[in-house]
Design an enzyme around this catalytic site. Structure first.
Site, PDB file in Angstrom:
ATOM      1  CG  MET A 189       3.532   0.874 -10.706  1.00 32.95           C
ATOM      2  SD  MET A 189       5.355   1.347 -10.667  1.00 32.95           S
ATOM      3  CE  MET A 189       5.482   2.284  -8.774  1.00 32.95           C
ATOM      4  CD  GLU A 238      -9.375   0.717   1.251  1.00 32.26           C
ATOM      5  OE1 GLU A 238      -7.815   1.344   0.824  1.00 32.26           O
ATOM      6  OE2 GLU A 238      -9.423   1.214   2.566  1.00 32.26           O
ATOM      7  N   GLY A 239      -7.661   3.697  -3.389  1.00 30.78           N
ATOM      8  CA  GLY A 239      -7.102   4.668  -4.545  1.00 30.78           C
ATOM      9  C   GLY A 239      -7.335   3.750  -5.929  1.00 30.78           C
ATOM     10  CG  HIS A 240      -4.590   0.789  -6.762  1.00 30.95           C
ATOM     11  ND1 HIS A 240      -3.389   0.930  -5.707  1.00 30.95           N
ATOM     12  CD2 HIS A 240      -3.649   1.848  -7.520  1.00 30.95           C
ATOM     13  CE1 HIS A 240      -2.718   1.658  -5.784  1.00 30.95           C
ATOM     14  NE2 HIS A 240      -2.140   1.666  -6.613  1.00 30.95           N
ATOM     15  CE  LYS A 244       0.039   9.573  -4.255  1.00 28.01           C
ATOM     16  NZ  LYS A 244       0.670   8.921  -4.530  1.00 28.01           N
ATOM     17  CD  GLN A 260       2.152   8.263 -13.120  1.00 30.14           C
ATOM     18  OE1 GLN A 260       2.949   8.024 -12.751  1.00 30.14           O
ATOM     19  NE2 GLN A 260       0.423   8.298 -12.589  1.00 30.14           N
ATOM     20  CE  LYS A 267      -7.452   4.400   2.671  1.00 29.29           C
ATOM     21  NZ  LYS A 267      -7.661   3.540   3.223  1.00 29.29           N
ATOM     22  CB  SER A 304       1.662   1.415  -2.691  1.00 29.66           C
ATOM     23  OG  SER A 304       0.758   0.892  -4.016  1.00 29.66           O
TER      24      SER A 304
HETATM   25  O1  PAF Z   1       0.935   5.718 -10.991  1.00 29.97           O
HETATM   26  C1  PAF Z   1       2.172   4.685 -11.326  1.00 29.97           C
HETATM   27  O2  PAF Z   1       1.025   3.325 -10.917  1.00 29.97           O
HETATM   28  C2  PAF Z   1       2.427   4.740 -12.659  1.00 29.97           C
HETATM   29  O3  PAF Z   1       3.375   5.282 -12.106  1.00 29.97           O
HETATM   30  C3  PAF Z   1       2.115   4.124 -13.607  1.00 29.97           C
HETATM   31  C4  PAF Z   1       0.734   4.799 -14.322  1.00 29.97           C
HETATM   32  C5  PAF Z   1       0.979   2.617 -13.969  1.00 29.97           C
HETATM   33  C6  PAF Z   1       3.198   3.946 -14.653  1.00 29.97           C
HETATM   34  O4  PAF Z   1       3.612   2.526 -13.920  1.00 29.97           O
END
Ligand code: PAF
Length: 282
Positions: free
Chosen positions: A30, A35-37, A151, A155, A186, A188
């Site tokens: 999103m 750094e996690g992304h 994390k 999900q 980490k 957002s």
């Molecule tokens: O983890 C996220 O950033 C969101 O939940 C995802 C997996 C991109 C779905 O919108």
């Protein structure tokens, strides 16, 4: 690195890569990348020839009183970080591109059982929103592999189940949580925290580790471990949401003697809701 905003452009890119025999990885995000992304993008680069990252603040996964409008949107900075990480294509659609007929008319994906406790109980509809948009992204990109952060443990379980149940030929890979030196995962949403709250926030991981040590030492007194941690979090300034010890695969409440356990926790600091988790094999 190219940025595209439409499914048509995305598909043209995917087609051209496929025609050259390239293996494709997808990193759904999103945005407001940290750094996690970037660790997800690096792992994706290890697993495929071409990495596609998506940035879409998905309205379907936010509740009516949650932070959809406030959620940080930092496209230019994100583009620089992705470029530096070797990402090939950024897909950044508008809500109208993803849901052209609005949320009310959108076909949805519901994943039973693993969606139901923890964040699923506290945020009704959240995992349906996640499962729906991830299913759509899987269909739009048709990647070989998709990479997500551990994390968001629940999900990841939801996404693994939908991938299996809906027969997507996609390897779903989880990447360990990247943490601040203080232990804070980490996220957002850490950007919402004041300096003082950032200091306080490290208590969440600290309490996970204390609880994890009790489990690793063989304790099956899950209720006591959770109650102790919840009280410690409240004393550290949090408003705990849940602190649950579950079976790592089913996410059902753990039973005595089980060996694969995960502690899932969510707690508010002010209005900011933080989540974290710790897995223990014993
Ligand atoms: O983890 C996220 O950033 C969101 O939940 C995802 C997996 C991109 C779905 O919108």
């Amino acid at each position: 690195m190219r940025t595209v905003h439409t499914i048509k452009e995305l598909r043209a890119f995917v087609r051209s890569q496929r025609s050259r025999g390239k293996r494709i990885a997808l990193v759904p995000t999103m945005g407001n990348l940290h750094e996690g992304h970037i660790a997800l993008v690096h792992e994706a680069s290890n697993l495929a020839d071409v990495v596609i990252t998506s940035i879409f603040v998905n309205p379907m996964q936010f509740g009516a009183h949650e932070d959809l409008d406030a959620y940080p949107r930092t496209l230019a900075e994100d583009q620089d970080k992705l470029q530096a990480a070797g990402n090939a294509l950024l897909f950044a659609p508008t809500a109208n591109e993803v849901y052209p007929h609005g949320l009310g008319d959108q076909t949805r994906v519901a994943v039973p059982n693993v969606s139901e406790g923890q964040c699923g109980a506290s945020r009704p509809g959240h995992f349906e929103g996640v499962a729906t948009v991830v299913t759509m992204l899987f269909n739009m990109v048709q990647p070989d592999v998709a990479v997500f952060g551990e994390k968001d443990f629940q999900q990841l379980a939801v996404i693994r189940k939908l991938t299996t149940d809906l027969c997507f030929p996609i390897d779903v890979i989880g990447v360990p949580t990247v943490r601040e030196d203080s232990g804070l995962a980490k996220s957002s949403r850490n950007g919402y925290l004041s300096n003082d709250q950032r200091q306080q926030a490290s208590a969440l991981y600290r309490e996970l580790k204390v609880a994890g040590e009790s489990l690793a030492a063989g304790s099956d007194d899950f209720a006591h471990i959770s109650e102790r941690a919840t009280a410690a979090l409240a004393a550290a300034g949090f408003r705990p949401d849940y602190f649950n010890i579950v079976n790592s695969l089913t996410l059902k409440p753990a039973s005595p003697g089980e060996s694969e356990l995960t502690i899932l926790a969510a707690a508010f600091l002010g209005t900011t809701r933080l989540i974290d988790n710790l897995s223990v094999t014993r």
